[in-house]
Design a protein around this motif. Structure first.
Motif: not given
Length: 179
Positions: A55-64, A104-109
Motif C-alpha cells: 500500500s506504501l507503493f500504490d502511487d509508484a505502481i500506478k505511475e509506472k 511491466g509486471l510485478l509478481r509477488i507470490s
C-alpha cells in the motif's frame, strides 16, 4: 543574489550531500545488522506484511502503470526482528518497482514458505553474480544507491534464509524461509 550557474552548482552540491547521507545511513544499518543490533524478535505474518507494505507503493505502481499479480497462497510466519522483516519486504518490493519497465509486471507470490518477487525489467547491465554486492547498480538507474539488495541478503544471512536470484524473461528473487 546567486547567479543561475551558482544556483545549479548549489543544487548539485545539495543532491550529492543528500546521496552521501543516504549511503552513510545504509552502511550504518548494514553494520548494525552485522553486529546483531536488532535482537528483539517476534513472529511476523509475511502475507500481512506484504499487503501492508504494498500500500506504501500504490502511487509508484500506478505511475509506472505496472500490472500487479499477488498470489499469497499460504499464510507464512517467520520469527525475526519486526523492523528487519519490514525492511526485507520493502526493499524487495521497491526493487521490483524501480527496476521494472513502464507497463511491466510485478509478481509477488508466497507458497510453501517461499517468497518470490519478480519483475519484467531490462536485462542486467552487470554480471548476475554481483547482484547482491554493495553499490552494484544498473546503467539505467544511476540514482539508485545500489545497497538495497545487499541489505536484503544480509537480513537473509542473519536468519539463515536462502535467497536466490534468477533471470528468465523476468528478474526473480526467491527467499526460502524454511530452516
Amino acid at each position: 543574489n546567486l547567479s543561475k550557474e551558482q544556483m545549479e552548482q548549489l543544487a548539485l552540491l545539495m543532491e550529492t550531500t543528500n546521496r552521501l547521507s543516504k549511503i552513510n545511513q545504509a552502511l550504518i544499518f548494514l553494520t548494525k545488522i552485522d553486529n546483531r543490533f536488532y535482537t528483539e524478535v517476534s513472529t511476523s505474518a509475511i502475507n500481512d506484511l506484504i499487503k501492508e507494505k504494498l500500500s506504501l507503493f500504490d502511487d509508484a505502481i500506478k505511475e509506472k502503470n505496472l500490472r500487479l499479480e499477488l498470489d499469497l497462497l499460504e499464510i507464512t510466519h517467520v520469527y525475526m526482528n519486526p523492523y528487519l522483516a519490514e525492511t526485507l519486504i520493502i526493499n524487495l518490493i521497491k526493487n521490483g518497482i524501480v527496476h521494472n519497465e513502464n507497463g511491466g509486471l510485478l509478481r509477488i507470490s508466497l507458497n510453501n514458505k517461499t517468497l518470490s518477487v519478480a519483475n519484467s525489467g531490462s536485462v542486467l547491465s552487470f554480471d548476475e553474480k554481483d547482484i547482491f554486492k554493495r553499490f552494484t547498480r544498473s546503467n539505467e538507474n544511476k540514482k539508485s544507491l545500489g545497497i538495497g539488495l545487499s541489505i536484503v541478503q544480509r537480513i537473509c544471512d542473519l536468519y539463515a534464509f536462502n535467497i536466490a536470484y534468477s533471470y528468465a524473461d523476468e528478474h526473480q528473487f526467491k527467499i526460502n524461509f524454511k530452516k
